[in-house]
Design an enzyme around this catalytic site. Structure first.
Site: not given
Ligand code: PXP
Length: 233
Positions: A7, A10, A43, A45, A49, A69, A100, A150, A185-186
């Site tokens: 992903n 960022h 993603h 959004r 952002r 996403e 998320t 997922e 995630h994470g």
């Protein structure tokens, strides 16, 4: 082999922080692919952002499959049907959240989701639903005709007790329902090994940690190390 989706949101966060054109998330995606990423996740959004509309066709043009996403809104479904990425992962989205924060409540939003999933599938897009590791959510995903779920690993990543057991149980339910299992995630080098052992796991989607780690090791080596960790015996 468990596939690694990288992903790159960022990288775009960093680009947007200064309003310049760099670092380019598409360049990051190319590098991730060169170093072993099996797919790219982005993603778009509602508030744009990080990833922006103009990034999406450039990401789609790369050699690895694009996992788009998105929130289950009319606007995003329209964009996805025009773009026709390999996959769409439907996620909940709240403007105020930092990331998320939980899975999509598919059981509580069946009527809203059904036509959107059908439209994406009719456009030839593989639909995945980002949900908590919960039996009712998984069974509803199957009922709605999504071929993939997922599982949200955020609670596990934050050390909540019992979450690994919950994810294992959920992985069994996913298999019983005949769905493909993804998770994310994470996830970090430290907490990914037990997740990579979930029975039937086909794909992990990892972003924030890899982009953070890139500051120290470079993105390529970070992707390579993660790919090794998720597939080592
Ligand atoms: N999968 C989904 C569906 C997500 O929404 C996210 C976060 O955007 C991720 C995976 C990656 O999470 P992280 O950035 O914490 O690795």
């Amino acid at each position: 082999m468990i596939r690694l989706g990288v992903n790159i949101d960022h990288v775009a966060t960093l680009r947007n922080a200064r309003g310049d054109a760099y670092p380019d998330p598409v360049d990051a995606a190319k590098l991730a692919i060169q170093w072993g990423a099996d797919g790219i996740t982005a993603h778009l959004r509602e508030d744009r952002r990080h990833i922006r509309d103009a990034d999406m066709p450039r990401l789609k043009a790369l050699t690895a499959p694009l996992n788009f996403e998105m929130a289950a809104t009319a606007e995003m479904v329209r964009i996805a049907c025009l773009l026709r990425p390999h996959a769409c992962c439907l996620v909940p989205e709240k403007r105020a959240e930092v990331t998320t924060e939980g899975g999509l409540d598919v059981a509580g939003h069946k009527e809203i989701l059904a036509p959107k999933i059908a439209r994406l599938r009719d456009a030839g897009i593989r639909v995945s639903l980002f949900i908590d590791p919960d039996t009712k959510q998984i069974e509803t995903a199957a009922e709605l005709g999504a071929p993939v779920v997922e599982l949200h690993t955020g609670a596990y990543a934050h050390g909540k007790g019992g979450e690994l057991e919950r994810l294992h149980h959920a992985a069994g339910t996913v298999a019983d329902c005949g769905l493909e299992l993804h998770a994310g995630h994470g996830l970090t080098y430290d907490n990914v090994p037990p997740i990579a052992k979930l029975p039937g796991l086909a794909e992990l989607n990892i972003g924030h940690f890899l982009i953070s780690e890139a500051v120290f090791s470079g993105l390529g080596p970070a992707v390579r190390k993660m790919k090794y960790l998720i597939n080592c015996p």
